[in-house]
Write a protein that holds these residues in place. Sequence first.
Motif, short mmCIF file in Angstrom:
data_model
loop_
_atom_site.label_atom_id
_atom_site.label_comp_id
_atom_site.label_asym_id
_atom_site.label_seq_id
_atom_site.Cartn_x
_atom_site.Cartn_y
_atom_site.Cartn_z
N LEU A 81 0.91 -1.32 -0.07
CA LEU A 81 0.15 -0.08 -0.05
C LEU A 81 0.98 1.16 0.03
N GLY A 82 0.83 2.32 -1.09
CA GLY A 82 1.62 3.42 -1.05
C GLY A 82 0.65 4.74 -1.02
N TYR A 83 1.25 5.73 -0.17
CA TYR A 83 0.60 6.80 0.01
C TYR A 83 1.75 7.90 -0.55
N GLU A 84 1.09 8.84 -1.57
CA GLU A 84 1.88 9.84 -2.27
C GLU A 84 1.04 11.01 -2.34
N GLY A 85 1.51 12.10 -1.73
CA GLY A 85 0.52 13.52 -1.83
C GLY A 85 1.11 14.35 -2.95
N SER A 86 1.99 13.90 -3.60
CA SER A 86 2.34 14.65 -4.62
C SER A 86 1.75 14.32 -6.00
N GLU A 87 0.76 15.07 -6.61
CA GLU A 87 0.01 14.65 -7.66
C GLU A 87 1.09 14.27 -8.79
N SER A 88 1.93 14.95 -9.22
CA SER A 88 2.85 14.52 -10.23
C SER A 88 3.45 13.13 -10.08
N GLU A 102 0.20 -7.44 -9.59
CA GLU A 102 0.45 -7.60 -8.31
C GLU A 102 -0.44 -6.83 -7.34
N LYS A 103 -0.41 -7.14 -5.92
CA LYS A 103 -1.46 -6.68 -4.98
C LYS A 103 -0.92 -5.19 -4.77
N ILE A 104 -1.06 -4.18 -5.19
CA ILE A 104 -0.71 -2.98 -4.79
C ILE A 104 -1.92 -2.00 -4.82
N ALA A 105 -2.03 -1.58 -3.61
CA ALA A 105 -3.14 -0.35 -3.56
C ALA A 105 -2.27 1.20 -3.55
N ILE A 106 -2.88 2.22 -4.33
CA ILE A 106 -2.10 3.26 -3.92
C ILE A 106 -3.02 4.61 -3.75
N ARG A 107 -2.69 5.53 -3.10
CA ARG A 107 -3.26 6.66 -2.49
C ARG A 107 -2.89 7.86 -2.75
N ASN A 108 -3.36 8.81 -3.66
CA ASN A 108 -3.08 10.33 -3.72
C ASN A 108 -3.27 11.09 -2.52
N ASP A 109 -2.62 10.77 -1.45
CA ASP A 109 -3.11 11.50 0.08
C ASP A 109 -1.77 11.27 0.79
N PHE A 110 -2.14 12.23 1.81
CA PHE A 110 -0.92 12.09 3.20
C PHE A 110 -1.53 11.28 4.17
N HIS A 131 10.38 15.06 8.67
CA HIS A 131 10.74 16.43 8.95
C HIS A 131 10.05 17.28 7.85
N HIS A 132 8.96 16.97 7.37
CA HIS A 132 8.17 17.85 6.43
C HIS A 132 6.94 18.18 7.21
N LEU A 133 6.68 18.21 8.47
CA LEU A 133 5.48 18.33 9.09
C LEU A 133 5.17 19.64 8.83
N GLY A 134 3.58 19.79 8.59
CA GLY A 134 2.92 21.07 8.41
C GLY A 134 2.49 20.90 6.84
N ASN A 135 3.09 22.15 6.30
CA ASN A 135 2.64 22.35 5.16
C ASN A 135 3.05 21.40 3.96
N ASP A 136 4.06 20.68 4.22
CA ASP A 136 4.26 19.72 3.16
C ASP A 136 3.52 18.26 3.54
N TYR A 137 2.86 18.27 4.42
CA TYR A 137 2.18 17.23 4.84
C TYR A 137 0.45 17.36 4.24
N GLY A 138 0.42 18.62 3.70
CA GLY A 138 -0.97 19.09 3.05
C GLY A 138 -1.70 19.57 4.14
N GLU A 139 -1.09 19.98 4.95
CA GLU A 139 -1.62 20.70 6.38
C GLU A 139 -1.15 22.16 6.65
N LYS A 140 -1.75 22.86 7.15
CA LYS A 140 -1.17 24.36 7.80
C LYS A 140 -0.29 24.16 8.80
N ALA A 141 0.99 24.67 8.79
CA ALA A 141 1.95 24.62 9.87
C ALA A 141 1.48 25.74 10.82
N SER A 142 1.48 25.18 12.19
CA SER A 142 0.73 25.86 13.16
C SER A 142 2.05 27.21 13.47
#
Length: 250
Positions: A81-88, A102-110, A131-142
């Motif tokens: 199972l793969g998670y990737e937030g970058s659309e490209s 093969e059994k591969i599930a993927i998510r365009n998500d964080f 180390h990309h906590l916040g904006n790079d996670y798709g969230e607003k860094a506080s």
Amino acid sequence: MVKHKIYHRPPSRFSSIENFSERTYYKEKYYGEKYDKMFEKSRFEYIKRHINYKNKTLIDIGCNTGFFIFEALDNGAVKALGYEGSESAYLQLSNYVQKTHEKIAIRNDFFDLKKNNNEYYDIVHLLNVVHHLGNDYGEKASNNDIRKLKEEIISQVNNVSYFSKYLVFQMGFNLHGNVKYPLFEKGTKREMIDFIQNGVKQHWHIESIGVAQSDNGYVTYHELDNKNIERNDDLGEFLNRPIFILKSFL
């Protein structure tokens, strides 16, 4: 993460350039294989010495275009199972997945590292994500409160122990990769290793720590020792990041 587009490297099975004579220089001094800007092959060679993928299930968090997923499958993993937030990166990953049965599930998500996954997996790859906590996670860094962010990093790493037996882990020395926000005062491997050892000791046993070295100019990973624990500025920041192999106590 659009800025990570330069890291895109095709998995071995989809690359026509796998000859070790096809080398390209990295920062004019150290090199890997062509299209291997982040030394994926060198890193996986170390990882597979400590992780037996045969008949195992895997989550790859921040999987980019799937290099480590397909290498795991080529070494016997049965489900991924793969998670990737970058659309490209996700679009390229999708192209690769469509070429396999093969059994591969993927998510365009964080992936939410603060929650427990509903399904248990044998292995989690968490490579250069936390180390990309916040904006790079798709969230607003506080804020950029380094102490609190480091506490959050440890909390997220420890949470993985509830749904995986093994964790393959790397992290950077700077928040969002920005040298203005160092996570460690002196930027040394000793600081990072102490940080991980002290933070995870109730959840994880550190099975091994791999460190990049230049062997006649070619980058390979070796077991941590009293010499290679010292920071090597000639290698650059990325190659000073240790690889941690962790086994859950839970």
